[in-house]
Each structure stands twice: as structure tokens, then as C-alpha cells.
Enzyme design. Structure first.
Site, PDB file in Angstrom:
ATOM      1  NE  ARG A  84      -3.717  -1.763   2.487  1.00  9.58           N
ATOM      2  CZ  ARG A  84      -4.985  -1.808   2.807  1.00  9.58           C
ATOM      3  NH1 ARG A  84      -5.629  -0.711   3.073  1.00  9.58           N
ATOM      4  NH2 ARG A  84      -5.609  -2.945   2.869  1.00  9.58           N
ATOM      5  NE  ARG A 100     -16.311  -4.333   4.576  1.00 10.63           N
ATOM      6  CZ  ARG A 100     -15.103  -4.000   4.148  1.00 10.63           C
ATOM      7  NH1 ARG A 100     -14.498  -4.751   3.238  1.00 10.63           N
ATOM      8  NH2 ARG A 100     -14.495  -2.931   4.611  1.00 10.63           N
ATOM      9  NE  ARG A 148     -13.214  -4.269   7.741  1.00  7.20           N
ATOM     10  CZ  ARG A 148     -12.396  -4.303   6.693  1.00  7.20           C
ATOM     11  NH1 ARG A 148     -12.399  -5.368   5.883  1.00  7.20           N
ATOM     12  NH2 ARG A 148     -11.603  -3.311   6.419  1.00  7.20           N
ATOM     13  NE  ARG A 179     -11.107   1.259   5.749  1.00  5.56           N
ATOM     14  CZ  ARG A 179     -12.310   0.703   5.592  1.00  5.56           C
ATOM     15  NH1 ARG A 179     -13.360   1.181   6.217  1.00  5.56           N
ATOM     16  NH2 ARG A 179     -12.449  -0.332   4.795  1.00  5.56           N
TER      17      ARG A 179
HETATM   18  P1  AP5 Z   1     -14.700  -6.132  -0.150  1.00  4.98           P
HETATM   19  O1  AP5 Z   1     -14.368  -7.236  -1.088  1.00  4.98           O
HETATM   20  O2  AP5 Z   1     -14.768  -6.455   1.318  1.00  4.98           O
HETATM   21  O3  AP5 Z   1     -13.798  -4.823  -0.399  1.00  4.98           O
HETATM   22  P2  AP5 Z   1     -12.208  -4.620  -0.387  1.00  4.98           P
HETATM   23  O4  AP5 Z   1     -11.791  -4.037  -1.690  1.00  4.98           O
HETATM   24  O5  AP5 Z   1     -11.522  -5.862   0.061  1.00  4.98           O
HETATM   25  O6  AP5 Z   1     -12.075  -3.426   0.631  1.00  4.98           O
HETATM   26  P3  AP5 Z   1     -11.664  -3.386   2.149  1.00  4.98           P
HETATM   27  O7  AP5 Z   1     -12.546  -2.354   2.814  1.00  4.98           O
HETATM   28  O8  AP5 Z   1     -11.668  -4.733   2.792  1.00  4.98           O
HETATM   29  O9  AP5 Z   1     -10.252  -2.844   2.061  1.00  4.98           O
HETATM   30  P4  AP5 Z   1      -9.516  -2.221   3.279  1.00  4.98           P
HETATM   31  O10 AP5 Z   1      -8.222  -1.814   2.732  1.00  4.98           O
HETATM   32  O11 AP5 Z   1     -10.271  -1.154   3.977  1.00  4.98           O
HETATM   33  O12 AP5 Z   1      -9.485  -3.411   4.324  1.00  4.98           O
HETATM   34  P5  AP5 Z   1      -8.344  -4.406   4.682  1.00  4.98           P
HETATM   35  O13 AP5 Z   1      -8.982  -5.507   5.394  1.00  4.98           O
HETATM   36  O14 AP5 Z   1      -7.464  -4.703   3.528  1.00  4.98           O
HETATM   37  O15 AP5 Z   1     -16.137  -5.540  -0.609  1.00  4.98           O
HETATM   38  C1  AP5 Z   1     -16.747  -4.483   0.101  1.00  4.98           C
HETATM   39  C2  AP5 Z   1     -18.284  -4.712   0.122  1.00  4.98           C
HETATM   40  O16 AP5 Z   1     -18.781  -4.659  -1.213  1.00  4.98           O
HETATM   41  C3  AP5 Z   1     -18.712  -6.074   0.674  1.00  4.98           C
HETATM   42  O17 AP5 Z   1     -19.889  -5.902   1.419  1.00  4.98           O
HETATM   43  C4  AP5 Z   1     -18.996  -6.919  -0.588  1.00  4.98           C
HETATM   44  O18 AP5 Z   1     -19.995  -7.895  -0.351  1.00  4.98           O
HETATM   45  C5  AP5 Z   1     -19.471  -5.850  -1.559  1.00  4.98           C
HETATM   46  N1  AP5 Z   1     -19.107  -6.138  -2.943  1.00  4.98           N
HETATM   47  C6  AP5 Z   1     -17.888  -6.556  -3.394  1.00  4.98           C
HETATM   48  N2  AP5 Z   1     -17.923  -6.695  -4.739  1.00  4.98           N
HETATM   49  C7  AP5 Z   1     -19.183  -6.331  -5.129  1.00  4.98           C
HETATM   50  C8  AP5 Z   1     -19.829  -6.268  -6.409  1.00  4.98           C
HETATM   51  N3  AP5 Z   1     -19.181  -6.567  -7.549  1.00  4.98           N
HETATM   52  N4  AP5 Z   1     -21.123  -5.853  -6.445  1.00  4.98           N
HETATM   53  C9  AP5 Z   1     -21.778  -5.523  -5.295  1.00  4.98           C
HETATM   54  N5  AP5 Z   1     -21.218  -5.581  -4.055  1.00  4.98           N
HETATM   55  C10 AP5 Z   1     -19.934  -5.985  -3.982  1.00  4.98           C
HETATM   56  O19 AP5 Z   1      -7.460  -3.504   5.706  1.00  4.98           O
HETATM   57  C11 AP5 Z   1      -8.027  -3.084   6.935  1.00  4.98           C
HETATM   58  C12 AP5 Z   1      -7.026  -2.197   7.658  1.00  4.98           C
HETATM   59  O20 AP5 Z   1      -5.824  -2.952   7.935  1.00  4.98           O
HETATM   60  C13 AP5 Z   1      -6.529  -0.954   6.919  1.00  4.98           C
HETATM   61  O21 AP5 Z   1      -7.415   0.154   7.062  1.00  4.98           O
HETATM   62  C14 AP5 Z   1      -5.192  -0.705   7.637  1.00  4.98           C
HETATM   63  O22 AP5 Z   1      -5.395  -0.155   8.906  1.00  4.98           O
HETATM   64  C15 AP5 Z   1      -4.668  -2.124   7.817  1.00  4.98           C
HETATM   65  N6  AP5 Z   1      -3.867  -2.598   6.677  1.00  4.98           N
HETATM   66  C16 AP5 Z   1      -4.198  -3.616   5.814  1.00  4.98           C
HETATM   67  N7  AP5 Z   1      -3.221  -3.806   4.926  1.00  4.98           N
HETATM   68  C17 AP5 Z   1      -2.242  -2.892   5.207  1.00  4.98           C
HETATM   69  C18 AP5 Z   1      -0.985  -2.591   4.624  1.00  4.98           C
HETATM   70  N8  AP5 Z   1      -0.507  -3.247   3.547  1.00  4.98           N
HETATM   71  N9  AP5 Z   1      -0.257  -1.591   5.168  1.00  4.98           N
HETATM   72  C19 AP5 Z   1      -0.692  -0.910   6.251  1.00  4.98           C
HETATM   73  N10 AP5 Z   1      -1.882  -1.140   6.852  1.00  4.98           N
HETATM   74  C20 AP5 Z   1      -2.661  -2.117   6.324  1.00  4.98           C
END
Ligand code: AP5
Length: 225
Positions: A94, A133, A166, A177
Site C-alpha cells: 500500500r 458490508r 467492521r 481510509r
Molecule cells: P470487499 O471485497 O470487502 O472490499 P475490499 O476491496 O476488500 O475493501 P476493504 O474495505 O476490505 O479494504 P480495506 O483496505 O479497507 O481493508 P483491509 O482488510 O485490507 O467488498 C466491500 C463490500 O462490497 C462487501 O460488502 C462486498 O460484499 C461488496 N461487494 C464486493 N464486490 C461487489 C460487487 N461486484 N457488487 C456488489 N457488491 C460488492 O485492511 C483493513 C485495515 O488494515 C486498513 O485500514 C489498515 O489499517 C490495515 N492494513 C491492511 N493492509 C495494510 C498494509 N498493507 N499496510 C498498512 N496497513 C494495512
């Protein structure tokens, strides 16, 4: 073959990674899932991570890289021949430092990133998806109150646990975010475009149409390299 999914929060990286990893036999490596598992374990590391996740802030690069490296070691240790099989990185890298760190980590293992898939969708779609979500705290399955609700509207279809929102899907944390994505992560697209590895897929369609396109792009790219 290592693949990266990039794109803003809510674009469907986690949803697609679960499907595509199964189809292509890749190991799904989500840093968000790794961090949430550490938090759930109640460890000291987990309580450090919790402060960042609850606020919607990024976990510091050095800590993120250390956790990913350890996970790659675990995957390799349980794989035939001790080699990391194809990984699908979701939510990582990221920042530029994480991208360089990943390149270095893979290079020491004699490997590299094959393709980076960028998923796109308009901002209003992202916000609606994140606000609606719901996730299963037990098995991690993801739902949406409108687009993909659990069969009874309350309990996970896989394990029967009540689904929940969440902590970082509140309006303030969503805004934070998405801003962090624009500032810190979007510039990475150029890094991978410069390496000729970036492919873009329209994520604003139904889940199956998006998955089909991603699989086509990955198999097409890796077949021609
Ligand atoms: P979903 O698939 O859950 O979305 P996503 O793109 O995975 O988005 P996230 O919100 O999970 O990403 P994020 O970066 O905030 O979270 P992460 O866990 O990586 O889909 C979202 C919704 O849409 C769902 O309800 C789904 O059903 C729906 N949907 C999906 N596709 C659809 C479609 N085609 N049509 C209709 N509906 C649909 O990270 C969480 C936290 O961890 C970050 O904020 C940060 O604090 C930390 N973190 C994670 N990785 C790092 C890193 N590399 N470096 C530093 N901090 C990090």
C-alpha cells in the site's frame, strides 16, 4: 506466479480474491485478515495493530513487512519443496516502501510479481458498499446488506455466527481510509505501470462478471510472459 490486487477500499478486492484464488490455485494473502487474526488472538502485537485498524490508519511499513515476510515463510514451510506457491496479495503493498520491500522479499526467494490487477469503481459505489458490508467474526465471510445478504439476514451462511459491521466501516473511518488510498497507495499504480505489470478491471459490475475478467487477464498475461 504472484499476483497483486490493488484498488480503493470497498472495490471488492477481498471478495474477488476469495473467488480467484480458488479458481487459480493461489494462496490468498490479505494483510487486513492477518492483522484482524492477530487482534482476535489477544496478543500484544494484536493490541498494537488494533489502534491503527480502528482509526482507519495504515499499520507502519516496517511492521507490515515483517508480518508479511513471516507469513511467506510459514506458507513456504508447509509447501512441497519449501517454495512459496503462487500468492495473491490483497491489500498489500500500500506504500512505495512496501512495494520495494515486497520486491526484495521475493527476490531473495528467487521470485517476482507477475501481474498487478487494479480494480476500479466510482467513489459513491465504494462508500455504499463499505457502509453496507457485514462480516462474519468467526470465519471471515463477507456479506452486503443489499447485494449479498446472509440467507436469513442475520447469521453467516457458512458457520451460523451472527454477522457484524467492521469497526472501520464507520463514515469517519471510511473517509480516512479512502483519503489514505488516494495519497499513499494510488501512486503505486505508476510504479507497476512502469514495470509493464499493471492491468485494469472494471469492478463496478456483478461479482461473477468481475471474477471472469480478472481470471482472463491473469491467465492471458502469465501465458504471454
Ligand atoms: P470487499 O471485497 O470487502 O472490499 P475490499 O476491496 O476488500 O475493501 P476493504 O474495505 O476490505 O479494504 P480495506 O483496505 O479497507 O481493508 P483491509 O482488510 O485490507 O467488498 C466491500 C463490500 O462490497 C462487501 O460488502 C462486498 O460484499 C461488496 N461487494 C464486493 N464486490 C461487489 C460487487 N461486484 N457488487 C456488489 N457488491 C460488492 O485492511 C483493513 C485495515 O488494515 C486498513 O485500514 C489498515 O489499517 C490495515 N492494513 C491492511 N493492509 C495494510 C498494509 N498493507 N499496510 C498498512 N496497513 C494495512
Amino acid at each position: 506466479m504472484h499476483v497483486i490486487f490493488m484498488g480503493p477500499q470497498g472495490v471488492g478486492k477481498g471478495t474477488q480474491a476469495t473467488q480467484v484464488a480458488g479458481t487459480l490455485g493461489l494462496v490468498h494473502l490479505s494483510t487486513g485478515d492477518l492483522f484482524r487474526a492477530a487482534i482476535k488472538s489477544g496478543s500484544e502485537l494484536g493490541s498494537t495493530l488494533k489502534t491503527y485498524l480502528d482509526a482507519g490508519d495504515l499499520v507502519p511499513d516496517e511492521l507490515t513487512l515483517r508480518i508479511v515476510d513471516a507469513r511467506l515463510d510459514e506458507i513456504a514451510a508447509s509447501a512441497p519443496g519449501g517454495l512459496v506457491p503462487g500468492a495473491l496479495f490483497d491489500g498489500f503493498p500500500r506504500t512505495p516502501a512496501q512495494a520495494e520491500g515486497l520486491d526484495a522479499m521475493l527476490e531473495t526467494r528467487g521470485e517476482s510479481v507477475a501481474v498487478v490487477v487494479e480494480l476500479t469503481a466510482p467513489r459513491d459505489v465504494l462508500i455504499e458498499r463499505l457502509a453496507g458490508r457485514r462480516v462474519c467474526p468467526s470465519c471471515g465471510a463477507t456479506y452486503h446488506v443489499t447485494y449479498n445478504p446472509p440467507a436469513d439476514g442475520i447469521h453467516c451462511d457458512n458457520c451460523g455466527t451472527a454477522v457484524e459491521q467492521r469497526k472501520d466501516d464507520t463514515p469517519d473511518a471510511i473517509e480516512r481510509r479512502l483519503s489514505l488510498y488516494d495519497e499513499q497507495t494510488a501512486p503505486l499504480l505508476e510504479y507497476y505501470r512502469g514495470q509493464g505489470k499493471l492491468e485494469s478491471v472494471d469492478g463496478d459490475r456483478d461479482v461473477e462478471a468481475v471474477s471472469d475478467d480478472i481470471v482472463r487477464v491473469i491467465t492471458g498475461t502469465t501465458a504471454s510472459t
